[in-house]
Design a protein around this motif. Structure first.
Motif, short mmCIF file in Angstrom:
data_model
loop_
_atom_site.label_atom_id
_atom_site.label_comp_id
_atom_site.label_asym_id
_atom_site.label_seq_id
_atom_site.Cartn_x
_atom_site.Cartn_y
_atom_site.Cartn_z
N VAL A 199 39.96 46.20 23.96
CA VAL A 199 40.31 47.13 22.89
C VAL A 199 39.75 48.49 23.29
CG1 VAL A 199 39.94 47.75 20.46
CG2 VAL A 199 40.33 45.35 21.10
N THR A 200 40.62 49.51 23.26
CA THR A 200 40.18 50.87 23.55
C THR A 200 40.40 51.76 22.33
OG1 THR A 200 42.30 51.47 24.54
CG2 THR A 200 40.57 50.70 26.04
N ILE A 201 39.54 52.76 22.22
CA ILE A 201 39.60 53.72 21.13
C ILE A 201 39.30 55.12 21.68
CG2 ILE A 201 38.97 52.09 19.31
CD1 ILE A 201 36.08 53.20 19.48
N ALA A 202 39.66 56.13 20.93
CA ALA A 202 39.28 57.50 21.25
C ALA A 202 38.14 57.89 20.32
CB ALA A 202 40.47 58.43 21.06
N THR A 203 37.07 58.45 20.90
CA THR A 203 35.94 58.94 20.10
C THR A 203 35.69 60.40 20.46
OG1 THR A 203 34.16 58.45 21.67
CG2 THR A 203 34.89 56.63 20.25
N ALA A 230 36.87 54.15 13.96
CA ALA A 230 38.20 54.41 14.54
C ALA A 230 39.31 54.04 13.55
CB ALA A 230 38.37 53.61 15.83
N GLU A 231 40.32 54.86 13.53
CA GLU A 231 41.51 54.59 12.71
C GLU A 231 42.57 53.84 13.52
OE1 GLU A 231 42.30 55.34 9.46
OE2 GLU A 231 40.23 55.98 9.16
N ARG A 232 42.58 54.06 14.86
CA ARG A 232 43.61 53.48 15.71
C ARG A 232 42.99 52.81 16.92
NH1 ARG A 232 47.26 57.00 17.83
NH2 ARG A 232 48.83 55.38 17.83
N PHE A 233 43.69 51.80 17.43
CA PHE A 233 43.21 50.99 18.55
C PHE A 233 44.36 50.72 19.51
CE2 PHE A 233 41.40 49.70 14.50
CZ PHE A 233 40.03 49.82 14.72
N ALA A 234 44.02 50.53 20.78
CA ALA A 234 44.98 50.00 21.75
C ALA A 234 44.40 48.66 22.21
CB ALA A 234 45.16 50.94 22.93
#
Length: 181
Positions: free
Chosen positions: A24-28, A67-71
């Motif tokens: 799982v990746t996220i932008a921070t 996080a609001e969104r995930f890949a």
């Protein structure tokens, strides 16, 4: 009330259950982050929901909660090293992504060559003992059509699915209710 079941006993039994391997990746604000997850599951088709959980003691927990969104990347058998890389605790954004092929899509870090990537929006987060359970609504599916087997984690090692096992239907059995344990 304390559970009579020891966590290590549960872990030992759960080693008999193969788990999918995902990252799982996220932008921070500090840059992209990722974590290897073995608890990925489909939850609902309408709406399209998937789930995973993260230990509240992990260094990435707070970032994932925010996080609001995930890949969610579904890994193939050739990506065991990638899984191990994102399983390392306390890695910085720079150390996680410096040597990993990735791109940004819709603000999310996307790793190269996964079997598939689901981009998701947080649907709900629930406390679950020493973990948080994340429910995510799938916004887009990127199935890359690779001719690779998915990687599984089973009995403390990486595996691939094996031969299909035939499963003919059972015959009806007439038993009195007193015959069952």
């Amino acid at each position: 009330m304390k559970s009579p079941i020891d966590g290590e006993a549960l872990r030992a039994v759960m080693r008999h259950v193969p788990s999918p391997v995902t990252v799982v990746t996220i932008a921070t604000a500090a840059g992209p982050r990722g974590v290897t997850i073995g608890s990925f599951a489909s939850v609902s088709l309408d709406p399209p929901l998937v789930s995973f959980n993260v230990s509240i003691d992990s260094s990435i927990h707070a970032s994932i909660v925010e996080a609001e969104r995930f890949a969610i990347h579904i890994l193939h058998a050739g990506q065991a090293r990638l899984s191990q890389h994102f399983a390392l605790p306390d890695s910085s954004s720079e150390s996680q992504f410096r040597s990993v092929a990735h791109r940004s899509a819709d603000g999310l870090p996307i790793l190269g060559e996964a079997l598939a990537v689901l981009t998701c929006r947080r649907y709900a987060v629930h406390p679950a003992g020493d973990h948080s359970l994340f429910l995510c609504e799938v916004e887009a599916i990127h199935d890359y059509g690779l001719d690779e087997l998915p990687i599984l984690y089973y009995r403390q090692g990486y595996r691939v699915p094996g031969d299909e096992v035939g499963a003919p239907l059972l015959s009806a059995v007439n038993r009195a209710s007193s015959d069952t344990p």
